[in-house]
Design a protein around this motif. Structure first.
Motif, PDB file in Angstrom:
ATOM      1  N   ARG A  53       0.804  -1.103  -0.125  1.00 56.00           N
ATOM      2  CA  ARG A  53      -0.024   0.086  -0.128  1.00 56.00           C
ATOM      3  C   ARG A  53       0.936   1.156  -0.052  1.00 56.00           C
ATOM      4  NH1 ARG A  53      -3.161   3.384  -1.853  1.00 56.00           N
ATOM      5  NH2 ARG A  53      -4.481   4.779  -0.281  1.00 56.00           N
ATOM      6  N   LEU A  54       1.994   1.303   0.591  1.00 56.79           N
ATOM      7  CA  LEU A  54       2.858   2.436   0.643  1.00 56.79           C
ATOM      8  C   LEU A  54       3.434   2.615  -0.594  1.00 56.79           C
ATOM      9  CD1 LEU A  54       4.720   2.092   4.251  1.00 56.79           C
ATOM     10  CD2 LEU A  54       2.517   3.140   3.753  1.00 56.79           C
ATOM     11  N   LEU A  55       3.740   1.220  -1.328  1.00 60.51           N
ATOM     12  CA  LEU A  55       4.452   1.576  -2.553  1.00 60.51           C
ATOM     13  C   LEU A  55       3.241   2.186  -3.599  1.00 60.51           C
ATOM     14  CD1 LEU A  55       6.629   1.310  -4.647  1.00 60.51           C
ATOM     15  CD2 LEU A  55       5.934  -1.068  -4.741  1.00 60.51           C
ATOM     16  N   GLU A  56       2.144   1.962  -3.373  1.00 57.84           N
ATOM     17  CA  GLU A  56       0.901   2.114  -4.366  1.00 57.84           C
ATOM     18  C   GLU A  56       0.909   3.786  -4.205  1.00 57.84           C
ATOM     19  OE1 GLU A  56      -2.696   0.530  -2.980  1.00 57.84           O
ATOM     20  OE2 GLU A  56      -2.079  -1.426  -3.995  1.00 57.84           O
ATOM     21  N   ILE A  57       0.972   4.323  -2.719  1.00 57.62           N
ATOM     22  CA  ILE A  57       0.836   5.760  -2.685  1.00 57.62           C
ATOM     23  C   ILE A  57       2.294   6.533  -3.322  1.00 57.62           C
ATOM     24  CG2 ILE A  57       1.063   7.600  -0.871  1.00 57.62           C
ATOM     25  CD1 ILE A  57      -0.517   5.740   1.056  1.00 57.62           C
ATOM     26  N   TYR A  58       3.291   6.078  -2.999  1.00 55.82           N
ATOM     27  CA  TYR A  58       4.688   6.473  -3.371  1.00 55.82           C
ATOM     28  C   TYR A  58       4.560   6.770  -4.831  1.00 55.82           C
ATOM     29  CZ  TYR A  58       9.575   7.323  -4.100  1.00 55.82           C
ATOM     30  OH  TYR A  58      10.862   7.821  -4.645  1.00 55.82           O
ATOM     31  N   SER A  59       4.108   5.653  -5.644  1.00 51.41           N
ATOM     32  CA  SER A  59       3.985   5.602  -7.274  1.00 51.41           C
ATOM     33  C   SER A  59       3.474   6.741  -7.933  1.00 51.41           C
ATOM     34  CB  SER A  59       3.510   4.045  -7.592  1.00 51.41           C
ATOM     35  OG  SER A  59       4.249   2.962  -7.158  1.00 51.41           O
ATOM     36  N   PHE A  60       2.427   7.182  -7.333  1.00 50.96           N
ATOM     37  CA  PHE A  60       1.890   8.077  -7.862  1.00 50.96           C
ATOM     38  C   PHE A  60       2.793   9.437  -7.933  1.00 50.96           C
ATOM     39  CE2 PHE A  60      -0.102  12.285  -6.945  1.00 50.96           C
ATOM     40  CZ  PHE A  60      -0.925  12.537  -8.188  1.00 50.96           C
ATOM     41  N   PHE A  61       3.262   9.620  -6.768  1.00 50.54           N
ATOM     42  CA  PHE A  61       4.193  10.787  -6.693  1.00 50.54           C
ATOM     43  C   PHE A  61       5.594  10.461  -7.758  1.00 50.54           C
ATOM     44  CE2 PHE A  61       1.947  10.976  -2.973  1.00 50.54           C
ATOM     45  CZ  PHE A  61       1.520  12.361  -3.159  1.00 50.54           C
ATOM     46  N   VAL A  62       5.890   9.221  -8.013  1.00 49.11           N
ATOM     47  CA  VAL A  62       7.259   8.963  -8.880  1.00 49.11           C
ATOM     48  C   VAL A  62       6.919   9.105 -10.435  1.00 49.11           C
ATOM     49  CG1 VAL A  62       8.760   7.359  -9.906  1.00 49.11           C
ATOM     50  CG2 VAL A  62       8.097   7.418  -7.321  1.00 49.11           C
ATOM     51  N   LYS A  63       5.426   8.721 -10.880  1.00 49.97           N
ATOM     52  CA  LYS A  63       5.185   8.542 -12.019  1.00 49.97           C
ATOM     53  C   LYS A  63       4.383   9.856 -12.461  1.00 49.97           C
ATOM     54  CE  LYS A  63       2.730   4.648 -11.644  1.00 49.97           C
ATOM     55  NZ  LYS A  63       2.158   3.499 -11.832  1.00 49.97           N
ATOM     56  N   ASP A  64       3.553  10.591 -11.552  1.00 51.15           N
ATOM     57  CA  ASP A  64       2.777  11.664 -12.109  1.00 51.15           C
ATOM     58  C   ASP A  64       3.151  12.943 -11.532  1.00 51.15           C
ATOM     59  OD1 ASP A  64       1.245  10.094 -13.366  1.00 51.15           O
ATOM     60  OD2 ASP A  64      -0.196   9.611 -11.609  1.00 51.15           O
ATOM     61  N   THR A  65       4.181  13.075 -10.802  1.00 53.05           N
ATOM     62  CA  THR A  65       4.536  14.400 -10.231  1.00 53.05           C
ATOM     63  C   THR A  65       6.126  14.628 -10.291  1.00 53.05           C
ATOM     64  OG1 THR A  65       4.951  13.826  -7.798  1.00 53.05           O
ATOM     65  CG2 THR A  65       2.895  14.106  -8.524  1.00 53.05           C
ATOM     66  N   ASN A  66       6.727  15.847 -10.010  1.00 62.48           N
ATOM     67  CA  ASN A  66       8.100  15.838  -9.461  1.00 62.48           C
ATOM     68  C   ASN A  66       8.528  16.040  -8.211  1.00 62.48           C
ATOM     69  OD1 ASN A  66       8.247  16.163 -12.712  1.00 62.48           O
ATOM     70  ND2 ASN A  66       8.265  18.044 -12.571  1.00 62.48           N
ATOM     71  N   ILE A  67       7.768  15.576  -7.385  1.00 61.08           N
ATOM     72  CA  ILE A  67       8.117  15.578  -5.914  1.00 61.08           C
ATOM     73  C   ILE A  67       9.306  14.743  -5.558  1.00 61.08           C
ATOM     74  CG2 ILE A  67       6.998  15.131  -3.709  1.00 61.08           C
ATOM     75  CD1 ILE A  67       4.419  16.595  -4.854  1.00 61.08           C
ATOM     76  N   SER A  68       9.104  13.433  -6.094  1.00 58.77           N
ATOM     77  CA  SER A  68      10.013  12.462  -6.085  1.00 58.77           C
ATOM     78  C   SER A  68      11.148  12.426  -7.163  1.00 58.77           C
ATOM     79  CB  SER A  68       9.544  11.000  -6.003  1.00 58.77           C
ATOM     80  OG  SER A  68      10.431  10.224  -6.172  1.00 58.77           O
ATOM     81  N   PHE A  69      12.453  12.484  -6.920  1.00 57.74           N
ATOM     82  CA  PHE A  69      13.325  12.498  -8.034  1.00 57.74           C
ATOM     83  C   PHE A  69      13.507  11.139  -8.631  1.00 57.74           C
ATOM     84  CE2 PHE A  69      15.888  16.654  -8.153  1.00 57.74           C
ATOM     85  CZ  PHE A  69      14.770  17.380  -8.004  1.00 57.74           C
ATOM     86  N   GLU A  70      12.532   9.955  -8.263  1.00 60.20           N
ATOM     87  CA  GLU A  70      12.806   8.709  -9.018  1.00 60.20           C
ATOM     88  C   GLU A  70      12.119   8.849 -10.245  1.00 60.20           C
ATOM     89  OE1 GLU A  70      13.322   5.011  -6.749  1.00 60.20           O
ATOM     90  OE2 GLU A  70      12.334   6.066  -4.999  1.00 60.20           O
ATOM     91  N   LEU A  71      12.565   8.214 -11.260  1.00 63.61           N
ATOM     92  CA  LEU A  71      11.822   8.461 -12.482  1.00 63.61           C
ATOM     93  C   LEU A  71      11.127   7.064 -12.664  1.00 63.61           C
ATOM     94  CD1 LEU A  71      14.929   9.504 -14.483  1.00 63.61           C
ATOM     95  CD2 LEU A  71      13.129  10.660 -13.343  1.00 63.61           C
TER      96      LEU A  71
END
Length: 185
Positions: free
Chosen positions: A15-33
């Motif tokens: 579940r935490l990865l589901e939340i985090y994946s949004f920020f990786v894929k759809d925002t520039n908040i996380s610097f992971e690509l």
């Protein structure tokens, strides 16, 4: 509706990865690509908690809707009284005070463990994150221009600091505790 803040559990990673994946894929908040795999994410949680840092999840009616954790700010031993913090909230729950409630709890824990400073590194623009941090007394230390490139744009990052306690004298302080009891959450 019952809201709780509790320590992360091994079964929370999906579940935490589901939340985090949004920020990786759809925002520039996380610097992971690309979002990490579930096993890599589980390993990250293990590494952070194994070092004794708090890693908390926020649940609403037993569903995880956000998480926050602290981790090593810098590897050199003289930095051991500092921690960096990261918080992510499911976008459906933005603006409902979830991030603030988690921050209040992790600040309380880190202060009780003996940390002196907390740092937050915020990709810009991110007015909501800046507002949460400033509401707890974090202050802007500086901005690194063009620190990362993602989604076709260069991204600046701002460094924020919160002083949890001030040194009282020149004696070497006790190292922060690395064991956290979550029974009081």
């Amino acid at each position: 509706m019952v809201d709780t803040i509790r320590a992360v559990q091994p079964g929370d990673a999906k579940r935490l990865l589901e939340i985090y994946s949004f920020f990786v894929k759809d925002t520039n908040i996380s610097f992971e690509l690309v979002p990490p795999s579930q096993s890599e994410f589980e390993q990250r949680i293990h590494t952070i908690t194994e070092k004794g840092f708090p890693y908390l999840v926020y649940t609403k009616n037993e569903q995880i809707i956000g998480y926050i954790y602290a981790f090593t700010f810098k590897e050199r031993l003289a930095y051991q009284w500092n921690a960096e913090t990261t918080v992510y909230v499911d976008p459906k729950y933005h603006g409902q005070g979830v991030g603030k409630k988690m921050y209040a709890k992790i600040i309380e824990i880190l202060k009780s463990l003996g940390y002196y400073n907390l740092f937050a590194i915020i990709s810009l623009p991110n007015t909501a994150s800046i507002a949460i941090h400033q509401s707890f007394g974090f202050y802007h230390m500086g901005t690194i221009k063009n620190a990362g490139y993602k989604n076709g744009t260069w991204i600046d990052v701002a460094y924020y600091q919160l002083e949890l306690q001030k040194p009282t004298d020149d004696k070497t302080p006790e190292p922060p505790l690395k064991s956290v009891s979550y029974t009081h959450l």
